[in-house]
Design a protein around this motif. Structure first.
Motif, PDB file in Angstrom:
ATOM      1  N   THR A 238       0.898  -1.377   0.154  1.00  0.00           N
ATOM      2  CA  THR A 238      -0.112  -0.031   0.023  1.00  0.00           C
ATOM      3  C   THR A 238       0.759   1.395  -0.053  1.00  0.00           C
ATOM      4  N   ASN A 239       2.043   1.149   0.113  1.00  0.00           N
ATOM      5  CA  ASN A 239       2.885   2.272   0.056  1.00  0.00           C
ATOM      6  C   ASN A 239       2.841   2.929   1.482  1.00  0.00           C
ATOM      7  N   GLY A 240       2.722   2.168   2.447  1.00  0.00           N
ATOM      8  CA  GLY A 240       2.451   2.908   3.604  1.00  0.00           C
ATOM      9  C   GLY A 240       0.915   3.080   4.109  1.00  0.00           C
ATOM     10  N   MET A 241       0.775   2.784   5.320  1.00  0.00           N
ATOM     11  CA  MET A 241      -0.437   3.081   5.921  1.00  0.00           C
ATOM     12  C   MET A 241      -0.662   4.270   6.480  1.00  0.00           C
TER      13      MET A 241
END
Lengths: 470, 198
Positions: free
Chosen positions: B164-167
């Protein structure tokens, strides 16, 4: 408003450090403060933004928080006489309250959350705080079960986070960072392109939640933990922690309904029927109150999940409310019922003297019969509406015959449970020797609160409120 | 560079599965967390995401330094058994671990097509999750089980940053807070002497 909600928990946390015996009484009565903001939340126009888009109050979570707060009050009242029934050190008692306060904070965030991430954080906080509550019973079995809960609970909660990440990944291309928002996800569910990724995430989240609630194949772990810990812990598990889990299931499944209803229904249907199949036979073999009530809790949570995915929102919520009041009441009564030994069911309802004793055995009898859905128990009505919803779903999908067969199997399994409970009740009332047992005012008062709440649950304003939640 | 660190992440987890000494296991956990932190920093720089940079630094400070330090001090304080023999024999583990890796790559195949960035990393995250579960299962002692739980958390974190490319920052900070709370609870659970004095 958020401050008001968290205020009682902070007071309880602070008071738990005071070593005076007066603080013990005060701790129980502070819990009544929880009711003020929860009642206020019910009356507010919805949706009410409690903290930006992160915590949003709607009819569903206001109802669940209100039910949980009543259970919280009942449990804290019964806690006042915990040392009269079991051996508990003063230090452990104060720590129990300290972790109860943390548990309550986690629960508020979890129930009121409109964000998958915050929901998970709240649930994890509530789970971790219950680990220590199990250990307040200084026995080797409780110590072992606290570790078991820590490890199995961690696996379950990790599965939930794993699923949340997958769901977030599936919706991020269309919603960006707002893909964590439950309401936005629901509104844009049909636009999610990678539905497979979403469904995989949903299945993982559901399995994590089912493991936490003791569904197939983890049917016994929760029962063993509740057996090993003190009875108020079991009441908190069944009445409050499971509420936080089931509201998550409600939220996620609502979105999954928009993606592919048939997949969702088949998955939950098979899982819950399998769970009830195994649990009904485990109940039949149960030899003590704790395991009996704990396994019955799994059966009811499975029914709630089944009714919800069948479109029986009203039935699921009514069943949820009834279970949330009945099960903690029964767990709290075990403190008195087991006065003469853990495994002595025979004669457990004998030996009560005076008005307090009579009211106690009368209430316990009512609760026992209500949990097996004898009318006018709210569970009787919820099951009628729930099975009705299942038939309605089958009619719309041309699966009426197979659904009728499934309902028939379910009724046979429920009758096994019914038989066991009636047998237990008869043994409690008509068999065994008479030993004098003492009932204390506070625990009786907590049972009365649960009894009144059950009656209120089937009044028309509450029924209308529940019908309004779609 | 990212590929190199992902490889190190997986390698350190596999090595942890064969470890028979507790302190060495903690070292491998620390190294595993360090690679995760560096990965977060590298991906954060690549996509110009400040939140991920903060997360990367927090990972290195909390998971690679603080948690292994606390666990080591717990082991000295509560006299843990430091000889931790896995239940699964090494010859079987050598077969089982590659089987898990192949299986998870196969399992993740339909998902990897749906994730635009770092699609193979998702498969590695899932395999790390399974390997962490294996770490929990193959030991009888509590300490390696805790390390398995923490490694599982690392795998989920890896999935979060790769899939997710980071939450969102708030969620990631919340997860860190819960992790610290878990350490507090673990500390309380180890206090068995409290039981005897009660």
């Amino acid at each position: 408003m958020l401050e008001l909600l968290l205020f009682p928990a902070f007071i309880i946390f602070g008071l738990s450090f005071i070593k005076s015996d007066k603080a013990k009484r005060l701790l129980a009565f502070v819990s009544f403060l929880i009711l003020i903001p929860t009642v206020k939340l019910i009356s507010l126009p919805k949706p009410f933004h409690l903290f930006k888009d992160y915590l949003v109050v709607d009819d569903l979570n206001a109802y669940i928080l209100f039910v949980s707060s009543i259970v919280g009050i009942g449990v804290t009242l019964a806690l006042m006489t915990l040392d009269k029934h079991v051996k508990v050190s003063k230090n452990a008692y104060r720590r129990f309250y300290r972790f109860f306060a943390i548990f309550w904070i986690g629960l508020i965030f979890s129930i009121l959350s409109n964000n998958m991430g915050i929901y998970w954080i709240g649930l994890e906080l509530a789970t971790l705080s219950t680990v220590y509550m199990i250990k307040t019973n200084h026995s080797t079995a409780a110590y072992k079960e606290a570790w078991n809960y820590m490890i199995v609970g961690a696996i379950a909660i990790s599965l939930i986070l794993f699923g949340i990440i997958l769901i977030y990944a599936s919706a991020k291309p269309i919603l960006g960072e707002d893909a964590m928002n439950f309401n936005l996800l629901l509104a844009h569910a049909k636009e999610i392109k990678s539905s497979f990724l979403f469904e995989l995430g949903f299945a993982t989240v559901s399995v994590g939640m089912f493991v936490k609630m003791g569904f197939f194949p983890m049917n016994l772990w929760l029962a063993n933990i509740e057996r090993a810990s003190f009875y108020p812990v079991a009441a908190l598990f069944s009445g409050i922690l499971e509420s936080a889990i089931i509201i998550g299931f409600f939220r996620f499944s609502k979105i999954a309904m928009e993606i592919n209803y048939d997949h969702l229904f088949t998955f939950v249907f098979i899982y819950t029927i399998l769970t009830i199949f195994i649990v009904s036979f485990l109940i039949y073999r149960a030899k003590d109150f704790m395991r009996l009530f704990s396994l019955s809790g799994i059966e009811h949570m499975a029914l709630i999940a089944l009714f919800w995915v069948s479109g029986g929102t009203f039935a699921a919520l009514l069943h949820f409310g009834a279970h949330a009041f009945l099960k903690p009441a029964l767990f709290l009564s075990t403190g008195v019922l087991e006065s003469n030994g853990k495994y002595k069911i025979a004669g457990a309802l004998k030996g009560y003297k005076g008005k307090k004793g009579t009211i106690f055995w009368f209430l316990v009898s009512l609760f026992l019969l209500a949990i097996i859905s004898l009318p006018p128990s709210p569970m009787f009505f919820s099951e009628i509406y729930g099975f009705g919803a299942m038939i309605k779903v089958a009619k719309s999908g041309d699966n009426l015959l197979s659904m009728m067969a499934a309902i028939l199997i379910l009724l046979i399994l429920l009758s096994v449970i019914f038989y066991k409970f009636v047998e237990v009740y008869q043994s409690m009332k008509y068999e065994g020797k008479v030993y004098e047992k003492k009932v204390y005012v506070t625990e009786l008062f907590s049972l009365i609160i649960f009894g009144i709440s059950l009656i209120i649950l089937i009044t028309s304003p509450v029924m209308n409120y529940l019908r309004g939640i779609s | 560079m990212v590929d190199f660190f992902i490889g190190l992440f997986l390698a350190s987890l596999i090595t942890a599965l064969f470890t028979t000494r507790l302190y060495r296991l903690l070292v491998w956990y620390s190294f595993n967390s360090l690679t995760l932190g560096v990965l977060a920093l590298l991906i954060g720089i690549k996509i110009d995401d400040n939140a991920m940079l903060i997360t990367g630094i927090a990972t290195i400070v909390i998971k690679a330094i603080a948690i292994p330090y606390f666990l080591k001090s717990f082991s000295q304080k509560f006299h843990f058994i430091r000889q931790i023999q896995p239940n699964i024999k090494i010859q079987y583990a050598i077969i089982l671990i590659p089987a898990i890796l192949v299986f998870t790559f196969y399992l993740a195949k339909p998902i990897t097509h749906m994730i635009a960035n770092n699609s193979n990393y998702v498969a590695i995250s899932i395999s790390s999750l399974f390997l962490s579960l294996l770490l929990m299962m193959e030991h009888k002692n509590v300490a390696p089980k805790i390390t398995g739980f923490l490694s599982m958390e690392n795998s989920l974190f890896l999935l979060g940053i790769t899939a997710t490319n980071g939450m969102p920052m708030l969620v990631e900070l919340g997860i860190f807070f819960d992790l610290l709370m878990a350490i507090v609870v673990i500390n309380l659970l180890f206090r068995r002497e409290e039981m005897k004095n009660a």
